[in-house]
Scaffold this active site. Structure first.
Site, PDB file in Angstrom:
ATOM      1  N   HIS A 243     -25.215 -31.430  22.750  1.00  0.00           N
ATOM      2  CA  HIS A 243     -25.082 -30.503  23.873  1.00  0.00           C
ATOM      3  C   HIS A 243     -23.620 -30.389  24.285  1.00  0.00           C
ATOM      4  O   HIS A 243     -22.777 -31.187  23.885  1.00  0.00           O
ATOM      5  CB  HIS A 243     -25.911 -30.969  25.070  1.00  0.00           C
ATOM      6  CG  HIS A 243     -25.352 -32.177  25.763  1.00  0.00           C
ATOM      7  ND1 HIS A 243     -25.431 -33.445  25.247  1.00  0.00           N
ATOM      8  CD2 HIS A 243     -24.694 -32.310  26.953  1.00  0.00           C
ATOM      9  CE1 HIS A 243     -24.856 -34.310  26.073  1.00  0.00           C
ATOM     10  NE2 HIS A 243     -24.399 -33.637  27.118  1.00  0.00           N
TER      11      HIS A 243
ATOM     12  N   CYS B 100     -35.489 -38.771  26.683  1.00  0.00           N
ATOM     13  CA  CYS B 100     -34.275 -37.943  26.778  1.00  0.00           C
ATOM     14  C   CYS B 100     -34.517 -36.752  27.695  1.00  0.00           C
ATOM     15  O   CYS B 100     -35.480 -36.000  27.518  1.00  0.00           O
ATOM     16  CB  CYS B 100     -33.864 -37.457  25.388  1.00  0.00           C
ATOM     17  SG  CYS B 100     -32.569 -36.196  25.403  1.00  0.00           S
TER      18      CYS B 100
ATOM     19  N   ASN C 299     -18.154 -33.272  24.950  1.00  0.00           N
ATOM     20  CA  ASN C 299     -17.751 -34.662  24.782  1.00  0.00           C
ATOM     21  C   ASN C 299     -18.735 -35.299  23.815  1.00  0.00           C
ATOM     22  O   ASN C 299     -19.927 -35.394  24.123  1.00  0.00           O
ATOM     23  CB  ASN C 299     -17.772 -35.417  26.111  1.00  0.00           C
ATOM     24  CG  ASN C 299     -16.751 -34.887  27.082  1.00  0.00           C
ATOM     25  OD1 ASN C 299     -15.639 -34.537  26.707  1.00  0.00           O
ATOM     26  ND2 ASN C 299     -17.113 -34.828  28.349  1.00  0.00           N
TER      27      ASN C 299
ATOM     28  N   GLN D 207     -21.066 -28.609  27.783  1.00  0.00           N
ATOM     29  CA  GLN D 207     -21.091 -28.144  29.162  1.00  0.00           C
ATOM     30  C   GLN D 207     -20.210 -26.911  29.338  1.00  0.00           C
ATOM     31  O   GLN D 207     -19.276 -26.686  28.557  1.00  0.00           O
ATOM     32  CB  GLN D 207     -20.610 -29.246  30.104  1.00  0.00           C
ATOM     33  CG  GLN D 207     -21.462 -30.499  30.069  1.00  0.00           C
ATOM     34  CD  GLN D 207     -21.014 -31.515  31.100  1.00  0.00           C
ATOM     35  OE1 GLN D 207     -20.951 -31.222  32.294  1.00  0.00           O
ATOM     36  NE2 GLN D 207     -20.695 -32.721  30.639  1.00  0.00           N
TER      37      GLN D 207
ATOM     38  N   HIS E 181     -28.059 -36.486  22.615  1.00  0.00           N
ATOM     39  CA  HIS E 181     -28.637 -35.183  22.270  1.00  0.00           C
ATOM     40  C   HIS E 181     -27.498 -34.160  22.143  1.00  0.00           C
ATOM     41  O   HIS E 181     -26.622 -34.092  23.008  1.00  0.00           O
ATOM     42  CB  HIS E 181     -29.626 -34.735  23.342  1.00  0.00           C
ATOM     43  CG  HIS E 181     -30.493 -33.605  22.900  1.00  0.00           C
ATOM     44  ND1 HIS E 181     -31.817 -33.764  22.540  1.00  0.00           N
ATOM     45  CD2 HIS E 181     -30.224 -32.289  22.735  1.00  0.00           C
ATOM     46  CE1 HIS E 181     -32.323 -32.596  22.181  1.00  0.00           C
ATOM     47  NE2 HIS E 181     -31.372 -31.675  22.292  1.00  0.00           N
TER      48      HIS E 181
ATOM     49  N   ALA F 295     -34.070 -35.315  35.276  1.00  0.00           N
ATOM     50  CA  ALA F 295     -33.909 -36.222  36.414  1.00  0.00           C
ATOM     51  C   ALA F 295     -34.204 -35.545  37.748  1.00  0.00           C
ATOM     52  O   ALA F 295     -34.618 -36.198  38.710  1.00  0.00           O
ATOM     53  CB  ALA F 295     -32.497 -36.797  36.417  1.00  0.00           C
TER      54      ALA F 295
ATOM     55  N   HIS G 242     -10.072 -22.484  24.999  1.00  0.00           N
ATOM     56  CA  HIS G 242      -9.240 -21.852  26.009  1.00  0.00           C
ATOM     57  C   HIS G 242      -9.225 -20.354  25.757  1.00  0.00           C
ATOM     58  O   HIS G 242      -8.999 -19.904  24.629  1.00  0.00           O
ATOM     59  CB  HIS G 242      -7.819 -22.419  25.964  1.00  0.00           C
ATOM     60  CG  HIS G 242      -7.701 -23.780  26.591  1.00  0.00           C
ATOM     61  ND1 HIS G 242      -6.590 -24.586  26.448  1.00  0.00           N
ATOM     62  CD2 HIS G 242      -8.556 -24.459  27.385  1.00  0.00           C
ATOM     63  CE1 HIS G 242      -6.769 -25.710  27.120  1.00  0.00           C
ATOM     64  NE2 HIS G 242      -7.966 -25.655  27.689  1.00  0.00           N
TER      65      HIS G 242
ATOM     66  N   HIS H  26     -32.980 -34.150  18.565  1.00  0.00           N
ATOM     67  CA  HIS H  26     -32.208 -35.153  19.298  1.00  0.00           C
ATOM     68  C   HIS H  26     -31.164 -35.821  18.410  1.00  0.00           C
ATOM     69  O   HIS H  26     -30.160 -36.329  18.896  1.00  0.00           O
ATOM     70  CB  HIS H  26     -33.179 -36.197  19.852  1.00  0.00           C
ATOM     71  CG  HIS H  26     -32.559 -37.235  20.732  1.00  0.00           C
ATOM     72  ND1 HIS H  26     -32.137 -36.968  22.020  1.00  0.00           N
ATOM     73  CD2 HIS H  26     -32.286 -38.557  20.508  1.00  0.00           C
ATOM     74  CE1 HIS H  26     -31.636 -38.078  22.560  1.00  0.00           C
ATOM     75  NE2 HIS H  26     -31.723 -39.037  21.664  1.00  0.00           N
TER      76      HIS H  26
ATOM     77  N   CYS I 224     -34.371 -33.250  25.612  1.00  0.00           N
ATOM     78  CA  CYS I 224     -35.305 -32.889  24.553  1.00  0.00           C
ATOM     79  C   CYS I 224     -36.348 -31.878  25.064  1.00  0.00           C
ATOM     80  O   CYS I 224     -36.676 -31.864  26.253  1.00  0.00           O
ATOM     81  CB  CYS I 224     -36.013 -34.138  24.028  1.00  0.00           C
ATOM     82  SG  CYS I 224     -35.048 -35.074  22.801  1.00  0.00           S
TER      83      CYS I 224
ATOM     84  N   SER J 263     -23.055 -39.566  27.870  1.00  0.00           N
ATOM     85  CA  SER J 263     -24.129 -40.477  28.263  1.00  0.00           C
ATOM     86  C   SER J 263     -25.427 -40.206  27.512  1.00  0.00           C
ATOM     87  O   SER J 263     -26.376 -40.975  27.631  1.00  0.00           O
ATOM     88  CB  SER J 263     -24.374 -40.381  29.773  1.00  0.00           C
ATOM     89  OG  SER J 263     -24.736 -39.048  30.132  1.00  0.00           O
TER      90      SER J 263
END
Length: 341
Positions: A166, A50, A153, A168, A164, A59, A281, A113, A53, A161
């Protein structure tokens, strides 16, 4: 006389000025449409593969620190970049585009996780809310930023995707569509009536009580009268707050507590990890005064009749207006019962 629990009717979304069609008589129709596969996957407390984690390689080649509670970093594949040029193009007012700079951040709720908001202690969720507040204040002070959108999401059905826990943060230079619509309606209400739209709406909902899901000293969670999604909810602070920077310790605790209650109700409703898109909002970050703005949260979950049947926005809903069968009142009643389950 119009029977809201039986007759087809339209309901006005006071926040956006848009209408939703409600068809309560259709709840008895048999379902022969698509069902989603229900997967019970064991999620480990730590996943060496992950990229969120603690201690793992992401990436882009960066390595996460061995964080122990909340962790925030710049999105490795950001949808918005701060150095995007702001030039515009306009061909006869018909082909119009404008550069949109901004910043994107990722917030990990926990080093675990396998956790979700519904399974985290309220004290741990408080750390998440406090971090949201700090991130908002930092981005709000950035002259590049005009609006800050915090959202989560949850679940693969909503495009997540990575399991874990989280969320945004997308901070845009311009004001997004939904905020523009809500800002206009709230400003008009204050101008015409001299009071806050959502303060007035909350007072009315508290008086009626039929769409309240749960509440505490600082926040109320309810199914809005104009809800589009079957089990949509809205979170409203009892005291007028324009944005997270106005939150004190009591507000942070109250929001954490109401988030815990709502997400537990969702998971209990169909005895499954409930998918949703959730976000807050708040006033624009353009440096102006926005006394009409009332901070609030939206939960948009897609499940309709069970853990394997979801609501699709298709046909008339794409071409005409949103439609729902389950009334807001019956949805609130089921969510209230789920909290106790």
């Amino acid at each position: 006389m119009l029977r809201l629990q039986q007759d087809s009717h339209r309901r006005l979304n006071s926040l956006t000025g848009e209408w939703v069609l409600v068809s309560p008589h259709r709840t008895s129709r048999p379902w022969q449409g698509q069902t989603e596969a229900r997967e019970e996957i064991a999620i480990p407390a730590y996943d060496p593969g992950c990229y969120l984690c603690p201690g793992n390689l992401r990436a882009n080649g960066d390595r996460n620190p061995a964080y122990e509670d909340v962790f925030v970093f710049d999105n490795d594949y950001a949808a918005l970049l701060p150095d995007t040029p702001r030039e515009q193009t306009d061909e006869a007012g018909l082909i119009v585009a404008a550069g949109e700079p901004g910043r994107c951040r990722v917030v990990c709720f926990s080093p675990r996780h396998d956790l979700t908001l519904s399974r985290m202690p309220v004290a741990s969720i408080e750390k998440v809310v406090a971090l949201w507040r700090n991130e908002f204040m930092r981005l709000d002070a950035d002259p590049l930023i005009g609006a800050v959108q915090i959202f989560e999401n949850r679940g693969p059905m909503m495009g997540a995707s990575n399991p874990h826990p989280h969320c945004q943060i997308w901070a845009t230079h311009s004001e997004p569509n939904e905020l523009m619509k809500e800002s206009t309606r709230q400003r008009d209400h204050l101008g015409h009536r001299g009071s806050c739209l959502l303060c007035d709406y909350l007072a009315l909902e508290l008086e009626k009580g039929e769409r309240i899901v749960c509440e505490n000293d600082g926040f109320v969670a309810l199914v809005p009268f104009w809800a589009t999604w079957p089990f949509e909810t809205m979170l409203l602070p009892r005291r007028h707050r324009g944005a997270l920077d106005e939150f004190g310790a009591d507000d942070i605790h109250a929001l954490a507590d109401i988030l815990s209650g709502v997400t537990r109700a969702y998971d209990n409703l169909f005895s499954t990890p409930f998918p949703y898109s959730m976000g807050f909002h708040q006033r624009p970050s353009d440096g102006g005064a926005h006394p009409h703005w009332h901070f609030h949260g939206h939960f948009y979950p897609p499940l309709l009749r069970s853990a394997t049947i979801r609501k699709f926005m298709v046909g008339f809903e794409l071409l005409g207006s949103p439609q729902r069968d389950i009334t807001a009142e019956s949805a609130a009643e089921r969510l209230r019962a789920a909290i106790k389950g």
